[in-house]
Structures are given as structure tokens and as C-alpha cells.
Scaffold this motif. Sequence first.
Motif, mmCIF file in Angstrom:
data_model
loop_
_atom_site.group_PDB
_atom_site.id
_atom_site.type_symbol
_atom_site.label_atom_id
_atom_site.label_comp_id
_atom_site.label_asym_id
_atom_site.label_seq_id
_atom_site.Cartn_x
_atom_site.Cartn_y
_atom_site.Cartn_z
ATOM 1 N N ILE A 13 150.536 -14.357 130.341
ATOM 2 C CA ILE A 13 151.281 -13.197 129.828
ATOM 3 C C ILE A 13 151.367 -13.217 128.304
ATOM 4 O O ILE A 13 151.325 -12.171 127.660
ATOM 5 C CB ILE A 13 152.691 -13.061 130.459
ATOM 6 N N HIS A 14 151.449 -14.408 127.729
ATOM 7 C CA HIS A 14 151.547 -14.459 126.268
ATOM 8 C C HIS A 14 150.213 -14.143 125.603
ATOM 9 O O HIS A 14 150.171 -13.542 124.531
ATOM 10 C CB HIS A 14 152.106 -15.801 125.811
ATOM 11 N N ARG A 20 150.017 -10.430 125.665
ATOM 12 C CA ARG A 20 150.927 -9.870 124.671
ATOM 13 C C ARG A 20 150.352 -9.961 123.264
ATOM 14 O O ARG A 20 150.472 -9.038 122.458
ATOM 15 C CB ARG A 20 152.235 -10.653 124.748
ATOM 16 N N ASN A 58 152.430 -18.479 132.324
ATOM 17 C CA ASN A 58 153.065 -18.245 131.035
ATOM 18 C C ASN A 58 152.030 -18.013 129.939
ATOM 19 O O ASN A 58 152.161 -17.109 129.121
ATOM 20 C CB ASN A 58 153.967 -19.427 130.676
ATOM 21 N N SER A 117 149.257 -7.616 134.206
ATOM 22 C CA SER A 117 148.528 -7.597 132.929
ATOM 23 C C SER A 117 148.924 -6.398 132.086
ATOM 24 O O SER A 117 149.087 -6.508 130.874
ATOM 25 C CB SER A 117 147.015 -7.549 133.181
ATOM 26 N N GLU A 174 153.425 -20.267 122.859
ATOM 27 C CA GLU A 174 154.500 -20.023 123.823
ATOM 28 C C GLU A 174 155.203 -21.308 124.263
ATOM 29 O O GLU A 174 156.278 -21.255 124.855
ATOM 30 C CB GLU A 174 153.968 -19.259 125.039
ATOM 31 N N ALA A 194 152.287 -6.950 130.668
ATOM 32 C CA ALA A 194 152.289 -7.988 129.626
ATOM 33 C C ALA A 194 151.611 -7.510 128.347
ATOM 34 O O ALA A 194 151.665 -8.190 127.335
ATOM 35 C CB ALA A 194 151.613 -9.251 130.152
#
Lengths: 279, 382
Positions: free
Chosen positions: A105-106, A109, A102, A159, B56, A162
Motif C-alpha cells: 500500500i505504501h 501511495r 504494508n 490498489s 514505511e 492505496a
Amino acid sequence: MAIRDYIRERFFPHIWCPGCGHGMVLNGLLRAIEKIGLDKNEIVMVSGIGCSARIAGYVDFHTMHTIHGRALAFATGIKMSRPELKLIVPMGDGDALAIGGNHFIHAARRNMDMTAIVMNNRVYGMTGGQYSPLSGYGTMSTTSPYSNIDHAFDVVELSVAAGASFVGRTTTYHAKQMADILGQAIIHKGFSVVEIMSQCPTCFGRQNRLGSAIDMLEHFKENTTPIGSKAKQKNPDLIERGIFVQKKMPEYCSEYEKIIERAMVTVHHRDRRGHREYN
Amino acid sequence: MNENLKFIQGNEVCVEAALYTGLDFFAGYPITPSTEIMEHMAKRLPKIGGKFLQMEDEIASLCAIIGASLTGHKVMTATSGPGFSLMQEALGYAIVAEIPCVIVNVQRGGSSTGIPTHVGQGDVMQARWGTHGDHAIIVMTASNHQDVFAITVDAFNLAETYRTPVILLFDEVVGHMRERIFIPKKGEIPLVERLRASVKRGVDFHPYLPREDGRLPISDFGGVNRHNVTGLAHDMWGFPSDNPQVVHGLIRHLVDKIQNNTHKIAKYKEYYLQDARTILISYGSAARSALHVVENRRSRGEKLGLLELQTLWPFPYYLVQEKCADAKYVVVVEMNMGQILQAVKVSVDRPERVFLANRIDGVFITPTDIRNILRLIEGKGV
């Protein structure tokens, strides 16, 4: 500056097994940093947990050995609070994409300027050889003793999807390409991901009958190919190496500077109108 | 009108106090009933050139502020029960790596996801022991906005003094209630700034070798002293070690630096304790109802007193023992199944005289609830 000046010799020999690819990643990384000519004081290395994470202890930068999977979250705080520092975040495959998936990916982003290195040996080595999200269907491990039915992530595709603005892949066999891609990733202004396929003869190799470390390196040579090569067209099973994405995108810390400007202007305007700002 | 006089929510008071101490970095994740803290931070921080991050999840939030603290900033995150559960691993990391930070837990009612918009005080023991392994921790709370301000400033001061995370254990009532508050002028409350290492470039630097007074100067990331930070048991260089002597020394240091200073850390308020026959012990918003009962009964000549704890951990055992020495009854007023009750029973000479007045249904404990318990104890029936 000589390569040796970048390491903390006091803490050698390192803990990695004979034949492990992680030392080769360290080698490639230091050569890349030397070539760019970065000062040791401007680099922060943040790692997670696992064999890969121990890399942070051996380099003479500002180093942080954190908790499992969270290296990118710590790095985000460091970078955001001092954007002039260069952040390098080496992670293992389980570290980066299972427990840390998690955050991964953030971070991609957000596009904050840092270099994420996925040292992919397709196994949890420090705990003795369990399957990871990159082991792949059909692989053997201590927790898939009858064969693995979990499918693997493709780090590059993940990647890109994302939003990472730099994505590369290479192997420990391709030492020169590794140093080159790492160098470009570090220079890149934005979130960069470099997957380095690394051999673990002790845990992954032995359980999957892949032979010695040399055999595994040969395997990388034979089963990978440069992006878009003819060989790939003939044999789609080959894994492509090289830089897949390298694009200019607004970098997070620079964008936040604009937010600061905007917020300060708001204060100014209200003051001129004689309003008092309470919030 | 005095511009330092405000009528705001407790969550916003916490933000004002954090900014007063020089906080310039916040990371968080939305969660009721603490969200107003992050909303105000998002608005306020960029105006002073500070940084705000919405991460997140709560795990990443705490990790991010720990990272930012290492570069020399005063940092904070805010959450409620479920988010606080997620933070426990990183909390342990900050304790062992000795990184100053402040974590606000605005407690909601119930267990698990509970009753998010209602009140509870069920995280007292989690704040003490939520993260694994032996450790000491500083946990503070307050019952009204003026105290929320003072205690928040104090939390930052203690975090810097002892190089440790400090937990502010507020609750939904204090967080959401609007009340009058005077924001102190700059300099009115003393601030503790970070103690930085003065080792020159090139000299062998021991980032984890405490000074004689037990304090540990920090070298900021990006400065001239490069060092390793780890959550593994580590030696004076911050390098992982499993040497029994080193490990023993580290755990003793982490526990002793806080436990041995309990008398300096412990904050409390007392009301009518001098001649009190019955002493109420409470904290957080519950102490408001307890105080109401005490003042009400005092006006009728009954000898009731209140000890309001503001530092929950390290628990001031000596203080509770001393204050309750002459009391006939001690009644702990809290909104949980008796988490501080246990610590009070351990403190006093006659634990059989300690009773609990509580509520665990998400409804704020009222003076009537406490009065009913007092009547039972006094044998007057309900």
C-alpha cells in the motif's frame, strides 16, 4: 530480440509444477517486454519469496530474489537510486498482500515508477497449500481444513484505494490480454499493479476439487468478464478483467528531482547573502 | 574561527562522516534516539544531489538501502533497538548476498520498547547474533565525537572492503551529547571505493566467485553484467543451490572473510596499560566514565588502565588476552547484564579475575558506580 534471449536457459527446467500458471505469466511478461523492445540491461526484476519469486532466476535481466514480502521495498531503493532503470516486481498473493501488505500500500501511495505483478493463485504453494489473504471465504487449505473463514482482499480495489496510478487484472487463460496489460503497465509512468489470476492445480485446485489445470483455466474463462460488460450486469459474481485505472500522477523520482533543485537553490541564496551554511 | 570546528550532536557527527565517505543514499524510519540522523540526512542529501527516503518501517528502510547499494551507491540507515529488531531478516540477506551497507543503531535503555530517551548498551549480542544462521559480522562503536567520525568512515571502508553490512552500535549518550569536533579535510582519512568487476559484456560472469585474495568485485545493477542476487544458498552465478559442497563453501567464505581478518578490522584505544594492575575494559559512552576513573586514580599513583574497544565484533580475543596477561583484575564496564563480559572471560587466562561494573536502569554509568565496584573487588567495602 527473440523471446529466448530474455531467459537464462542454463537454469532450466524451472521448478514449477506441471500445470502451474506461473510459467504462463513469465511467457506473457516476456512477450510484453519484447514488444516494447526494452534492453536487458535496463530492466531490474525484484521478487520476494515463494513459487512466484523464482521467476527472477530465469530471466536474463538484473535480478534480485529477496526476502518474503519485501520485494517492493528493495525495488524502491533501486529505482530511487537509478531512476532510469525499469523495475518489474513479480510477487505471489501471500507475498504481496499478507507479509508484504504494508509495503504494497505504501508503494502504491508513493507512486514510484515500477510494475507490481500479483501472481494470484490464492494459496501458499511452496509451503504446501495454506490459505492466503486472497483464498477467500469458504475455501479449503491445509490450515483451513474445516473451511476458511477469512475474507479475501480485492487486489484491484485495494490498489485503487492505496493510490496506484495504474491498476489492471487478467488471468492466465487470457494470455494475449495479459501481455497487453503488462505492456501498458510497464510503459506507464507511475506505480502500476497487475493482478494475474493464476492456477495452482497442485495445492489450491486439489484441495478445492477444481480439477486439472485445464479445468481451472476454463474456470477463469467462465468466471471472468471484461470491465463493464453486459454479462457483469446480469451476473454480479463475475470477476472483471481489464484496466481499471490509468491516470497521470506526479511520479516520485521526478518529484524528488524538484526537491533536489529546491535544496540546491536554498544553498545558492544563502551564499549570496553571505551566510555560511552549516546544516 | 576554523570552519571545520563544530559543536554538534553525535548523531550529526555520524551524518557528517557518512557524507565525507561519499554516501549519497539514505532510507530510514523515525525512532528515538536516532531520529536526528535521518533529519539531517533529509536536509543534507538533496543539496548534494543525493537521495533520501522515509520508508514505511525499518524493514523497508534496510531493504531500500540494500537495493540502492546494488546500483553502486554508498548507503546507510539508522535506527534504535525496536527498529534494529525489525531489520534482522534483511541484515542476514545483506550478509549472504554480500551487499555493502552501514546500519547505525543508537542504543536506547531497556529491553523491548524500553526507555527510548535513555541510554543502554543491551544490543551487543543482538548485533552479533540477531539474524539467524551462521554468519560473521562487523560491529563498531565509539565514545566521543572525534572517534564517532573516524569509526563511521571506517565502517564504510570495511563495508566496501569485505562486501558486508557493518553495524555502528552507538548509544543515546553519544548520539545526543554535544561535543567539539574537527571535521577532517577531504583526503585526510583514506576512503575505500567499491571494487567493481571488469568482465566485459558477453563473457560468462561469475558474480559470486571470490578472487584469490578473497575479495569479491561487484557489478552494479544497470551495468553490462547482469546477474542474480539471492539470500538462498547460491553458487558462483548467484543462482540458488543446495549442493552440500556449494553451501559449505559459501558459509565458510562468509565467516572466514571476516574472522580471518580480525587483526585488520579490530580497532581499539588503550590508556595506561603498560604497568596496569587493574584493567578496565569498556566501549561506547561507558568508556568515558571508565577513563575518568582511570585518570583520577592514576593521579593518586594507583595502577589502573583502560582498554577501550571500538570493534566489538569480530571480538579481538587475542588482543584482550595479550593486554590483560599481567593484570590482577579485569573489570568490564558496560551498560548491560554483561554481554562483552562473556567474551572477555573467554579471552583471558584467568576468567575468575574478570568482574562486571554495570548499570541497566537507563542512567548513564558514573565514575562513582565504577569506583564502588573497584572497592568491592579490592575488599575495601562500599
